[in-house]
Design a protein around this motif. Structure first.
Motif, PDB file in Angstrom:
ATOM      1  N   ARG A 189       9.071 -19.830   3.975  1.00 35.82           N
ATOM      2  CA  ARG A 189       8.926 -18.987   2.801  1.00 35.82           C
ATOM      3  C   ARG A 189      10.070 -17.988   2.747  1.00 35.82           C
ATOM      4  NH1 ARG A 189       3.077 -19.122   1.524  1.00 35.82           N
ATOM      5  NH2 ARG A 189       2.136 -20.444   3.112  1.00 35.82           N
ATOM      6  N   ALA A 190      10.509 -17.680   1.521  1.00 33.21           N
ATOM      7  CA  ALA A 190      11.568 -16.690   1.329  1.00 33.21           C
ATOM      8  C   ALA A 190      11.331 -15.964   0.017  1.00 33.21           C
ATOM      9  CB  ALA A 190      12.941 -17.354   1.328  1.00 33.21           C
ATOM     10  N   LYS A 191      11.665 -14.668   0.017  1.00 34.05           N
ATOM     11  CA  LYS A 191      11.509 -13.855  -1.179  1.00 34.05           C
ATOM     12  C   LYS A 191      12.618 -12.820  -1.220  1.00 34.05           C
ATOM     13  CE  LYS A 191       8.170 -10.833  -3.544  1.00 34.05           C
ATOM     14  NZ  LYS A 191       6.809 -10.256  -3.477  1.00 34.05           N
ATOM     15  N   TYR A 192      13.213 -12.671  -2.406  1.00 38.25           N
ATOM     16  CA  TYR A 192      14.244 -11.653  -2.608  1.00 38.25           C
ATOM     17  C   TYR A 192      13.909 -10.883  -3.880  1.00 38.25           C
ATOM     18  CZ  TYR A 192      18.562  -9.377  -3.979  1.00 38.25           C
ATOM     19  OH  TYR A 192      19.480  -8.429  -4.369  1.00 38.25           O
ATOM     20  N   ALA A 193      14.022  -9.564  -3.799  1.00 42.68           N
ATOM     21  CA  ALA A 193      13.746  -8.725  -4.968  1.00 42.68           C
ATOM     22  C   ALA A 193      14.753  -7.598  -5.037  1.00 42.68           C
ATOM     23  CB  ALA A 193      12.331  -8.157  -4.890  1.00 42.68           C
ATOM     24  N   ASP A 194      15.213  -7.298  -6.234  1.00 48.52           N
ATOM     25  CA  ASP A 194      16.043  -6.102  -6.429  1.00 48.52           C
ATOM     26  C   ASP A 194      15.507  -5.326  -7.619  1.00 48.52           C
ATOM     27  OD1 ASP A 194      17.807  -6.377  -8.970  1.00 48.52           O
ATOM     28  OD2 ASP A 194      18.081  -8.313  -7.993  1.00 48.52           O
ATOM     29  N   SER A 195      15.692  -4.022  -7.568  1.00 47.60           N
ATOM     30  CA  SER A 195      15.127  -3.174  -8.615  1.00 47.60           C
ATOM     31  C   SER A 195      15.989  -1.949  -8.834  1.00 47.60           C
ATOM     32  CB  SER A 195      13.705  -2.743  -8.242  1.00 47.60           C
ATOM     33  OG  SER A 195      13.707  -1.989  -7.042  1.00 47.60           O
ATOM     34  N   ARG A 224      17.099  -0.675  -5.129  1.00 50.20           N
ATOM     35  CA  ARG A 224      16.460  -1.201  -3.929  1.00 50.20           C
ATOM     36  C   ARG A 224      16.580  -2.713  -3.873  1.00 50.20           C
ATOM     37  NH1 ARG A 224      10.120  -0.797  -2.416  1.00 50.20           N
ATOM     38  NH2 ARG A 224       9.998  -1.441  -4.583  1.00 50.20           N
ATOM     39  N   ASP A 225      16.863  -3.245  -2.672  1.00 49.67           N
ATOM     40  CA  ASP A 225      16.914  -4.684  -2.416  1.00 49.67           C
ATOM     41  C   ASP A 225      15.965  -5.018  -1.281  1.00 49.67           C
ATOM     42  OD1 ASP A 225      19.073  -5.522  -4.267  1.00 49.67           O
ATOM     43  OD2 ASP A 225      20.316  -4.257  -3.006  1.00 49.67           O
ATOM     44  N   ILE A 226      15.176  -6.081  -1.459  1.00 52.35           N
ATOM     45  CA  ILE A 226      14.200  -6.493  -0.455  1.00 52.35           C
ATOM     46  C   ILE A 226      14.389  -7.975  -0.151  1.00 52.35           C
ATOM     47  CG2 ILE A 226      11.741  -6.883  -0.014  1.00 52.35           C
ATOM     48  CD1 ILE A 226      11.127  -4.432  -1.644  1.00 52.35           C
ATOM     49  N   LEU A 227      14.358  -8.311   1.140  1.00 47.63           N
ATOM     50  CA  LEU A 227      14.435  -9.706   1.580  1.00 47.63           C
ATOM     51  C   LEU A 227      13.298  -9.961   2.568  1.00 47.63           C
ATOM     52  CD1 LEU A 227      15.898 -12.467   1.732  1.00 47.63           C
ATOM     53  CD2 LEU A 227      17.225 -11.518   3.642  1.00 47.63           C
ATOM     54  N   GLU A 228      12.550 -11.043   2.339  1.00 45.65           N
ATOM     55  CA  GLU A 228      11.475 -11.444   3.241  1.00 45.65           C
ATOM     56  C   GLU A 228      11.608 -12.937   3.521  1.00 45.65           C
ATOM     57  OE1 GLU A 228       7.548  -9.960   1.999  1.00 45.65           O
ATOM     58  OE2 GLU A 228       8.600  -8.840   0.447  1.00 45.65           O
ATOM     59  N   VAL A 229      11.660 -13.307   4.789  1.00 49.89           N
ATOM     60  CA  VAL A 229      11.789 -14.701   5.205  1.00 49.89           C
ATOM     61  C   VAL A 229      10.778 -14.955   6.323  1.00 49.89           C
ATOM     62  CG1 VAL A 229      13.321 -16.477   6.114  1.00 49.89           C
ATOM     63  CG2 VAL A 229      14.253 -14.692   4.641  1.00 49.89           C
ATOM     64  N   SER A 230      10.097 -16.102   6.285  1.00 54.54           N
ATOM     65  CA  SER A 230       9.138 -16.410   7.343  1.00 54.54           C
ATOM     66  C   SER A 230       9.001 -17.910   7.534  1.00 54.54           C
ATOM     67  CB  SER A 230       7.762 -15.818   7.017  1.00 54.54           C
ATOM     68  OG  SER A 230       7.184 -16.467   5.900  1.00 54.54           O
ATOM     69  N   VAL A 231       8.526 -18.276   8.707  1.00 53.26           N
ATOM     70  CA  VAL A 231       8.179 -19.665   9.012  1.00 53.26           C
ATOM     71  C   VAL A 231       6.848 -19.641   9.748  1.00 53.26           C
ATOM     72  CG1 VAL A 231       9.544 -19.604  11.148  1.00 53.26           C
ATOM     73  CG2 VAL A 231       8.885 -21.803  10.157  1.00 53.26           C
ATOM     74  N   LYS A 232       5.948 -20.532   9.360  1.00 52.48           N
ATOM     75  CA  LYS A 232       4.627 -20.615   9.984  1.00 52.48           C
ATOM     76  C   LYS A 232       4.327 -22.056  10.343  1.00 52.48           C
ATOM     77  CE  LYS A 232       0.805 -19.984   7.481  1.00 52.48           C
ATOM     78  NZ  LYS A 232      -0.286 -20.972   7.674  1.00 52.48           N
ATOM     79  N   ALA A 233       3.880 -22.279  11.584  1.00 52.98           N
ATOM     80  CA  ALA A 233       3.534 -23.611  12.058  1.00 52.98           C
ATOM     81  C   ALA A 233       2.064 -23.645  12.449  1.00 52.98           C
ATOM     82  CB  ALA A 233       4.404 -23.994  13.247  1.00 52.98           C
ATOM     83  N   ASP A 234       1.342 -24.655  11.982  1.00 48.71           N
ATOM     84  CA  ASP A 234      -0.067 -24.863  12.325  1.00 48.71           C
ATOM     85  C   ASP A 234      -0.196 -26.199  13.045  1.00 48.71           C
ATOM     86  OD1 ASP A 234      -1.520 -22.577  11.042  1.00 48.71           O
ATOM     87  OD2 ASP A 234      -0.539 -23.391   9.253  1.00 48.71           O
TER      88      ASP A 234
END
Length: 723
Positions: free
Chosen positions: A239-245, A281-291
């Motif tokens: 998952r990845a998310k980028y936001a600027d405001s 403002r700039d926001i970056l969120e990155v994740s990896v999840k394994a089940d």
């Protein structure tokens, strides 16, 4: 005689209950919502906790787009906007958000816990479910869950291509467009979801000196998810998310010093600052999840990276008044904040179950680094329009002006001083929980978590003098006893502990550098029931929370630094009730009530306020009520008409420890109506129908009582296409 007078109403209620029950037996009207707030899937009515949850349909019908929207519909949860629009003040069950420190909740999106409050107040879209778990949840969510936890689940991709596009046009020059699409790349093997959001707003509240709106906003968000089924037993999500405001900030209106009613004339007084506040403002969120699914149970491993960068600049005293360089009684100025957060998170969980026992064990680690820099500039003229480009920071002065006390007036420039802090946190935890079914009626759940957080802080210009380090730790248990009286009636008793880590005040040689951890202990008695054969759900709880070292931030006027003052002892006790009633298909009522009496029992941090024992904890609404009705009916073979009305009432609150500045009760009305087909929705909406004007923050400023005004009446049209 009194008994006779009650007989007819009682007979009527009995007949209505029987009629509704008979109608509902043929079909369950209220859909059971599956939640994962206890880190396993179970229906909402099975969870022995005070929890409010919103499924996809309710998120759409209520027009929930952000934290404030679902907070308005949740007992004992509130959000007030402050200086920075992305960093709101959240209150839950009488526990508050300090300006220095962490919020009183754990905020989790798809298994990743937000490392700071900067990641919480963002635009929400493509959301499957929102779950608000009230009461200390340290055993399940760790440090930060001193007052509760919020679990948000985004929509998952499937083998069918689906998506949504939604556009909104409203007053205040508001336009927005968001959407997502999901589907298979390789069926049953690789699935995707991509989405984007854009919003632009001119604003509503005026600055009469600059002749501009102060609460403008422009935001862009991009997000993506890739779900891979590596094998029948292993799934990996990316998952990845980028936001600027870019938002208007710090645009307070000013009332006279003797005006202690924060709401009085707030719609008649404009902002008058000569500097327009702006935040980028700039926001970056990155994740990896394994089940991984095994014969013993399910193993989950999560890795996450979060980053935020913000530059904020605004007027310092919120007026266009000139400096008084003769009598030195008033100083006009400007302020700048540079703020960066980098965080790495790892968590491992292993979950198993048998016929009578469900259990989970795990471990957690997070590294977080925050760099902040606050700079003050003197605005010697004070009456001319200014922006950031007209102020400079000479490097030689920057190295010398390390606090307000060290400001040298002989510098000859407008630059005054900077407060600089490099703050790191290395935290880890181990945890476990088990739920044992003693018999068909009685179950006992126990959870235990140990958290340790090592923090360090220093100003790089004077590292030797300013360096501080401290380790904060806490063992957090939770015990729940649940008794099912029938399939439709359950009661529970729970005891839990929460922990919010301590930290460091901005450095100055004269202040107390370290503020201690906050610990909450909660006792709660609650019930959940299904009535009228499935047409009504009713739940409630009473709670008592003892809190040590409630964290509250003030501006220290002698050092001009933010100072976290611990309230030695405080108590929060209250009640929560929620009901959903669906007497017939298409008609639904939502009711919620929360009452929190949050009181200061002991305060010894400073004598500045005198004896404040018995005062209310600042920022806590005494109660909140929400009542909503939603009705939909077919108007043709392919089209339904819908109307939804929500009434929201918030009780009074005090804004400072001395309880002098206060806000009274406020009432809000939201209305949505429109038409729906299988693929298209068109909705007319009005938020704050009655144009209620209140302060969302208030404090004593240098030129008067500063108030942040709320958004006035907002109306428009929203259209969406679902495929």
């Amino acid at each position: 005689m009194k008994i006779k007078s009650l007989r007819k109403p009682l007979v009527g209620i009995t007949l209505l209950s029987a009629a509704v029950s008979g109608q509902v037996q043929a079909q369950s009207l209220i859909e059971e919502l599956v939640v994962t707030s206890r880190k396993r899937a179970e229906t909402l009515q099975e969870v022995p906790d005070s929890i409010t949850a919103f499924g996809r349909d309710q998120i759409e019908s209520a027009g929930i787009k952000g934290f404030g929207d679902f907070a308005n519909l949740t007992p004992n949860l509130s959000m007030n906007e402050g200086y920075r629009p992305g960093v709101a003040k959240i209150t839950i069950r009488g526990m508050i958000t300090p300006q220095v420190g962490d919020p009183p909740i754990a905020y989790v999106i798809d298994g990743i816990t937000a490392p700071s409050i900067d990641f919480i107040n963002q635009d929400l879209f493509a959301i499957e479910r929102i779950e608000v778990l009230r009461g200390p949840q340290g055993a399940l969510y760790g440090k930060g869950a001193v007052g509760g936890a919020i679990n948000i689940v985004t929509r998952q991709p499937g083998n069918e291509v689906e998506g949504q596009v939604k556009a909104t046009v409203g007053n205040g020059g508001t336009t927005s467009l968001n959407g997502y699409v999901s589907g298979p790349i390789i069926e049953d093997k690789v699935l995707y979801q991509v989405g984007a959001s854009y919003s632009d707003r001119d604003g509503f509240n005026d600055n009469s000196f600059l002749n501009e709106e102060t609460d403008f906003s422009e935001r862009t968000t991009l997000q993506a998810m890739l779900q891979t089924m590596v094998s029948d037993d292993l799934t990996v999500d990316f998952r990845a998310k980028y936001a600027d405001s870019e938002d208007g900030i710090g645009n307070y209106t000013l009332a006279s010093f003797d005006e202690i009613d924060a709401n009085k004339n707030i719609d008649d007084i404009d902002a008058t600052a000569n500097i327009m506040g702006v935040s980028e403002r700039d926001i970056l969120e990155v994740s990896v999840k394994a089940d991984l699914f095994t014969e013993l149970g399910e193993a989950t491993f999560v890795l996450g990276y979060n980053k935020v960068e913000e530059e904020a600049f605004s007027d310092g005293e919120y007026t266009n008044m000139p400096d008084d360089l003769v009598n030195f009684t008033f100083f006009a100025g400007a302020q700048e904040t540079l703020y960066d957060v980098d965080s790495y998170t790892a968590e491992f969980r292993f979950t198993g179950d048998s016929e009578v026992l469900e259990w989970q064990v795990g471990a957690y680690y997070q590294h977080r680094k925050i760099n902040s820099e606050f700079s003050w500039f003197s605005d010697w003229v004070g009456t001319a329009e200014r922006d950031r480009g007209s102020f400079t920071i000479p490097r030689d002065e920057y190295n010398l002006a390390v606090s307000a006390a060290d400001f040298d007036a002989d510098f000859g420039t407008e630059y005054a001083y900077s407060v600089v802090d490099e703050n790191t946190s290395d935290s880890w935890a181990v945890f476990g929980q088990a739920d044992y079914d003693v018999n068909d009626e009685l179950s006992i759940a126990f959870a235990l978590r140990y958290d340790e957080d090592k923090r360090e802080s220093f100003d790089e210009r004077q590292k030797g003098a300013s360096k501080a380090s401290e380790t904060f730790s806490e063992t957090q248990p939770k015990l729940q006893i649940t008794y099912n009286w029938s399939e439709d009636m359950m009661t529970y008793l729970s005891a839990s502990k929460g922990f919010r880590s301590g930290g460091f005040n901005e450095y100055d040689p004269t202040i107390i550098r370290v503020f201690d951890k906050e610990v909450s202990e909660n006792i709660e008695l609650g019930f959940k029931s299904v009535l009228w054969g499935g047409a009504m759900t009713l739940s409630g709880a009473v709670f008592h929370i003892d809190i040590e070292n409630t964290q509250f931030t003030r501006l220290n006027l002698s050092t001009f630094t933010l100072e976290n003052l611990g309230i030695d002892e405080s108590t929060s006790k209250g009640i929560e009730l929620e009901a959903v009633i669906q007497p017939m298909q298409g008609l639904r009522f939502n009711l919620g009530y929360g009452y929190a009496d949050s009181e200061i029992d002991k305060f010894t941090a400073t004598e500045d306020y005198g004896d404040i024992t018995g005062n209310k904890v600042p920022g806590v609404h005494k109660y909140n009520i929400n009542a909503g009705v939603e009705y939909s009916t077919p108007v043709s073979d392919v089209m339904d008409a819908m109307v939804r009305l929500d009434l929201i009432r918030k009780g009074p609150l005090a804004w400072e420890l001395d309880n002098v500045i206060r806000s009274d009760t406020s009432n809000f009305v939201n209305l949505r109506t429109g038409i729906q087909t299988e693929n298209y929705d068109v909705t007319l909406f009005v938020e704050n129908v009655t144009d209620e004007r209140v302060a969302t923050e208030a404090f004593y400023g240098t030129a008067g009582v500063a108030r942040m005004p709320n958004m006035p009446r907002f109306y428009g049209i929203e259209a969406s296409y679902n495929f």
